[in-house]
Structure formats: C-alpha cells, structure tokens
Write a protein that holds these residues in place. Structure first.
Motif, PDB file in Angstrom:
ATOM      1  N   GLY A 186       0.782  -1.204   0.094  1.00  0.00           N
ATOM      2  CA  GLY A 186      -0.220  -0.371   0.273  1.00  0.00           C
ATOM      3  C   GLY A 186       1.032   1.562   0.009  1.00  0.00           C
ATOM      4  O   GLY A 186       0.489   2.454  -0.685  1.00  0.00           O
ATOM      5  N   LYS A 187       1.967   0.911   1.094  1.00  0.00           N
ATOM      6  CA  LYS A 187       2.813   2.371   0.772  1.00  0.00           C
ATOM      7  C   LYS A 187       3.475   2.259  -0.050  1.00  0.00           C
ATOM      8  O   LYS A 187       3.832   3.555  -1.127  1.00  0.00           O
ATOM      9  CB  LYS A 187       3.619   2.438   2.153  1.00  0.00           C
ATOM     10  CG  LYS A 187       3.024   2.503   3.167  1.00  0.00           C
ATOM     11  CD  LYS A 187       4.391   2.054   4.484  1.00  0.00           C
ATOM     12  CE  LYS A 187       5.443   2.775   4.393  1.00  0.00           C
ATOM     13  NZ  LYS A 187       5.946   3.353   6.353  1.00  0.00           N
ATOM     14  N   ALA A 188       4.542   1.844  -0.662  1.00  0.00           N
ATOM     15  CA  ALA A 188       4.843   1.944  -2.355  1.00  0.00           C
ATOM     16  C   ALA A 188       3.924   2.519  -3.644  1.00  0.00           C
ATOM     17  O   ALA A 188       4.451   3.097  -4.540  1.00  0.00           O
ATOM     18  CB  ALA A 188       5.240  -0.070  -2.935  1.00  0.00           C
ATOM     19  N   ILE A 189       2.896   1.981  -3.479  1.00  0.00           N
ATOM     20  CA  ILE A 189       1.773   1.942  -4.703  1.00  0.00           C
ATOM     21  C   ILE A 189       1.430   3.829  -4.296  1.00  0.00           C
ATOM     22  O   ILE A 189       1.376   4.568  -5.169  1.00  0.00           O
ATOM     23  CB  ILE A 189       1.055   0.988  -4.577  1.00  0.00           C
ATOM     24  CG1 ILE A 189       1.284  -0.041  -5.125  1.00  0.00           C
ATOM     25  CG2 ILE A 189      -0.297   1.954  -6.083  1.00  0.00           C
ATOM     26  CD1 ILE A 189       0.544  -1.685  -4.854  1.00  0.00           C
ATOM     27  N   GLY A 190       1.041   4.205  -3.052  1.00  0.00           N
ATOM     28  CA  GLY A 190       0.508   5.384  -1.979  1.00  0.00           C
ATOM     29  C   GLY A 190       1.920   6.411  -2.843  1.00  0.00           C
ATOM     30  O   GLY A 190       2.026   7.241  -3.842  1.00  0.00           O
ATOM     31  N   ILE A 193      -4.691   0.859  -5.015  1.00  0.00           N
ATOM     32  CA  ILE A 193      -3.975   0.340  -3.514  1.00  0.00           C
ATOM     33  C   ILE A 193      -4.768  -0.475  -3.338  1.00  0.00           C
ATOM     34  O   ILE A 193      -3.621  -2.206  -2.690  1.00  0.00           O
ATOM     35  CB  ILE A 193      -4.002   1.362  -2.670  1.00  0.00           C
ATOM     36  CG1 ILE A 193      -3.306   2.634  -3.700  1.00  0.00           C
ATOM     37  CG2 ILE A 193      -3.309   1.369  -1.318  1.00  0.00           C
ATOM     38  CD1 ILE A 193      -3.668   3.946  -2.645  1.00  0.00           C
ATOM     39  N   GLY A 194      -6.151  -1.283  -2.880  1.00  0.00           N
ATOM     40  CA  GLY A 194      -6.993  -2.117  -2.567  1.00  0.00           C
ATOM     41  C   GLY A 194      -6.195  -3.405  -3.023  1.00  0.00           C
ATOM     42  O   GLY A 194      -6.465  -4.680  -2.491  1.00  0.00           O
ATOM     43  N   TYR A 195      -6.827  -2.632  -4.374  1.00  0.00           N
ATOM     44  CA  TYR A 195      -6.735  -4.546  -5.273  1.00  0.00           C
ATOM     45  C   TYR A 195      -4.534  -5.048  -4.753  1.00  0.00           C
ATOM     46  O   TYR A 195      -5.135  -6.723  -5.335  1.00  0.00           O
ATOM     47  CB  TYR A 195      -6.750  -3.936  -6.897  1.00  0.00           C
ATOM     48  CG  TYR A 195      -6.579  -4.914  -7.499  1.00  0.00           C
ATOM     49  CD1 TYR A 195      -7.362  -6.444  -7.928  1.00  0.00           C
ATOM     50  CD2 TYR A 195      -5.451  -5.440  -8.598  1.00  0.00           C
ATOM     51  CE1 TYR A 195      -7.025  -7.334  -8.621  1.00  0.00           C
ATOM     52  CE2 TYR A 195      -4.706  -5.969  -9.038  1.00  0.00           C
ATOM     53  CZ  TYR A 195      -5.395  -7.173  -9.257  1.00  0.00           C
ATOM     54  OH  TYR A 195      -5.398  -8.293  -9.934  1.00  0.00           O
ATOM     55  N   PHE A 196      -3.734  -4.394  -5.100  1.00  0.00           N
ATOM     56  CA  PHE A 196      -2.962  -4.560  -5.268  1.00  0.00           C
ATOM     57  C   PHE A 196      -2.021  -5.543  -4.457  1.00  0.00           C
ATOM     58  O   PHE A 196      -1.856  -6.155  -3.453  1.00  0.00           O
ATOM     59  CB  PHE A 196      -1.980  -3.647  -5.888  1.00  0.00           C
ATOM     60  CG  PHE A 196      -1.709  -3.828  -7.041  1.00  0.00           C
ATOM     61  CD1 PHE A 196      -1.436  -5.082  -7.635  1.00  0.00           C
ATOM     62  CD2 PHE A 196      -1.971  -2.674  -8.084  1.00  0.00           C
ATOM     63  CE1 PHE A 196      -0.952  -4.397  -9.203  1.00  0.00           C
ATOM     64  CE2 PHE A 196      -1.984  -2.743  -8.891  1.00  0.00           C
ATOM     65  CZ  PHE A 196      -1.628  -3.843 -10.356  1.00  0.00           C
ATOM     66  N   ALA A 197      -2.822  -4.375  -3.297  1.00  0.00           N
ATOM     67  CA  ALA A 197      -2.027  -4.921  -0.782  1.00  0.00           C
ATOM     68  C   ALA A 197      -3.107  -6.102  -0.775  1.00  0.00           C
ATOM     69  O   ALA A 197      -3.154  -7.115  -0.606  1.00  0.00           O
ATOM     70  CB  ALA A 197      -3.239  -4.079  -0.456  1.00  0.00           C
TER      71      ALA A 197
END
Length: 144
Positions: free
Chosen positions: A14-18, A127-131
């Motif tokens: 989440g942090k990486a994509i954010g 973000i939710g999808y990848f997390a």
C-alpha cells in the motif's frame, strides 16, 4: 493468489503504490499549478504514501465492526481513499481549487476541488487491489 497473508506485506505494498501516485503528483504538480510551493508538493507525496498505509491496515477488517455486514476489499479501499481525499480538500482547498481552475478554466465543468474525492476513490481501489492480491486480507494477515 497469495501464499502467506501478511499485514506487513499489505502495508508495504500500500505504501509503495501510494508513494508512486504521490511521486506522480510531486513531479507533475508544477505543470498543473506553476505557483505550487514545495510544501504542497511534499505534502501530496507524503499524503498518498500515508493513504496507502491506511488502506493496507484496513485489510484486517472483512466485516463492518458495528453493523456486522461484509466489508469486501473493493468497497473498503474505495471508501477509505475517497474519504481521505475528501479530508485533504479541507486542508488544501485553495490550492486544489487553483489547480482545477488552471486545468479546466474558471467556468469549466470540473472546477470544484471535490472532484479529488473521486480521484481518491480510484487510487484507493488500485491500492486495495494490489494490497489484497499480494498481501491477503482478513484476520489471517495478523498472524497467530
């Protein structure tokens, strides 16, 4: 889908994509709002990194804690992303409005800074999808 669900993995993804979305904002903000100061640019970068961490942490909840209704990842992440950007608008309303005027003109159809709420929903969904895809979800992410 994933071998070992992990809250730490969820938060890191989440942090990486954010961070990536924030970095895009950091780099391109001067093109949309030339008078944007460095404080606003850094704020956008850190805001989306924090948004990713929050969405990652919310992966533990698969049911609403009070209403006891299912809380699927796509609903949870979209709501958190939209809500957080809604709050962001109150902190930086003037800057966001100036950016919308710069992009769409003063009489444009999308001049309201509250359109950033929809952007937050889309970014939250991503973000939710990848997390969820790579970090899992539910109480299994917390461990034993």
């Amino acid at each position: 889908m994933f071998e070992n669900p992990s809250l730490i993995t969820r938060i890191a993804i989440g942090k990486a994509i954010g961070f990536l979305f924030g970095l895009i904002g950091f780099i391109f903000l001067p093109y949309f709002l030339p008078e944007a100061n460095s404080l606003l640019r850094w704020g956008i970068l850190l805001w989306y990194t924090t948004l990713g961490a929050i969405i990652g942490m919310f992966g533990v909840f698969t049911y609403h804690p009070i209403l006891k209704l299912p809380f699927p990842w796509w609903f949870r992440a979209t709501i958190v992303g939209a809500w957080m950007n809604f709050v962001l608008i109150f902190f930086a309303f003037d800057a966001m409005q100036a950016m919308m005027f710069s992009v769409f003109g003063e009489n444009g159809i999308m001049t309201s800074p509250f359109w950033f709420t929809a952007e937050g929903a889309i970014i939250g969904l991503t973000i939710g999808y990848f997390a969820t895809r790579f970090g899992g979800e539910g109480k299994a992410t917390v461990g034993k």
